[in-house]
Design a protein around this motif. Sequence first.
Motif, PDB file in Angstrom:
ATOM      1  N   MET A   1      12.112   0.595  -2.510  1.00 38.34           N
ATOM      2  CA  MET A   1      10.912   0.726  -1.826  1.00 38.34           C
ATOM      3  C   MET A   1      10.341  -0.558  -1.483  1.00 38.34           C
ATOM      4  O   MET A   1      10.414  -1.411  -2.375  1.00 38.34           O
ATOM      5  N   ARG A   2      10.068  -0.800  -0.340  1.00 36.63           N
ATOM      6  CA  ARG A   2       9.327  -2.058   0.104  1.00 36.63           C
ATOM      7  C   ARG A   2       8.107  -2.181  -0.771  1.00 36.63           C
ATOM      8  O   ARG A   2       7.449  -1.295  -0.956  1.00 36.63           O
TER       9      ARG A   2
ATOM     10  N   THR B   1      11.624   3.374   2.502  1.00 40.81           N
ATOM     11  CA  THR B   1      12.484   3.679   1.121  1.00 40.81           C
ATOM     12  C   THR B   1      13.886   3.709   1.627  1.00 40.81           C
ATOM     13  O   THR B   1      14.199   4.082   2.676  1.00 40.81           O
ATOM     14  N   ARG B   2      14.819   3.562   0.667  1.00 38.28           N
ATOM     15  CA  ARG B   2      16.239   3.783   0.792  1.00 38.28           C
ATOM     16  C   ARG B   2      16.594   4.585  -0.300  1.00 38.28           C
ATOM     17  O   ARG B   2      16.251   4.343  -1.523  1.00 38.28           O
ATOM     18  N   TYR B   3      17.608   5.384  -0.333  1.00 35.78           N
ATOM     19  CA  TYR B   3      18.266   6.445  -1.348  1.00 35.78           C
ATOM     20  C   TYR B   3      19.642   6.170  -1.169  1.00 35.78           C
ATOM     21  O   TYR B   3      20.383   6.271  -0.018  1.00 35.78           O
TER      22      TYR B   3
ATOM     23  N   VAL C   1      12.824  -9.568  -2.035  1.00 32.19           N
ATOM     24  CA  VAL C   1      13.672  -9.070  -1.025  1.00 32.19           C
ATOM     25  C   VAL C   1      13.796  -7.620  -0.928  1.00 32.19           C
ATOM     26  O   VAL C   1      14.386  -7.165  -2.207  1.00 32.19           O
ATOM     27  N   PHE C   2      13.544  -6.805  -0.035  1.00 32.92           N
ATOM     28  CA  PHE C   2      13.762  -5.453  -0.117  1.00 32.92           C
ATOM     29  C   PHE C   2      15.302  -5.179   0.253  1.00 32.92           C
ATOM     30  O   PHE C   2      15.948  -5.363   1.404  1.00 32.92           O
ATOM     31  N   THR C   3      16.071  -4.610  -0.780  1.00 31.02           N
ATOM     32  CA  THR C   3      17.632  -4.573  -0.396  1.00 31.02           C
ATOM     33  C   THR C   3      18.043  -3.472  -1.321  1.00 31.02           C
ATOM     34  O   THR C   3      17.495  -2.863  -2.199  1.00 31.02           O
ATOM     35  N   THR C   4      19.348  -2.909  -0.946  1.00 25.43           N
ATOM     36  CA  THR C   4      20.042  -1.770  -1.744  1.00 25.43           C
ATOM     37  C   THR C   4      21.116  -2.623  -2.606  1.00 25.43           C
ATOM     38  O   THR C   4      21.751  -1.747  -3.151  1.00 25.43           O
ATOM     39  N   THR C   5      21.224  -3.959  -2.664  1.00 22.16           N
ATOM     40  CA  THR C   5      22.171  -4.610  -3.154  1.00 22.16           C
ATOM     41  C   THR C   5      21.661  -4.934  -4.842  1.00 22.16           C
ATOM     42  O   THR C   5      20.218  -4.819  -4.910  1.00 22.16           O
ATOM     43  N   SER C   6      22.443  -5.330  -5.608  1.00 25.33           N
ATOM     44  CA  SER C   6      22.107  -5.660  -7.017  1.00 25.33           C
ATOM     45  C   SER C   6      21.252  -7.025  -7.023  1.00 25.33           C
ATOM     46  O   SER C   6      21.049  -7.616  -8.305  1.00 25.33           O
TER      47      SER C   6
END
Length: 121
Positions: free
Chosen positions: A51-52, A58-60, A101-106
């Motif tokens: 979530m930003r 949001t990303r899932y 940073v808003f990201t889906t990476t680790s």
Amino acid sequence: QVQLVESGGGLVQAGGSLRLSCAASGRTFSSYAVGWFRQAPGKEREFVAAMRFNGASTRYADSVKGRFTISRDNAKNTIYLQMNNLKPEDTAVYFCVAGLVFTTTSGYPYWGQGTQVTVSS
């Protein structure tokens, strides 16, 4: 500096629900993007949700879309992950994360210690 402490994990039957919480320290917490990752035994750590900082985006992961919901309460410095219709393949240690940073990476710099979620069939 942000410190994160998860809670709410446990054992649940398939089809059940759990809500994970993550308490954050730090006065600038509201400026951070937040998220959840998980790691099952013998598997790589994987993205679950993010979530930003302002909650605007949001990303899932595809595997949890429609079942999991990430939320945050900046007044309480807390992140949540509501998990519904749990499946045995959701069994893992769940980690909350935070970063600028808003990201889906680790690549998040701040990680909690993890909480175990076990879903029985």
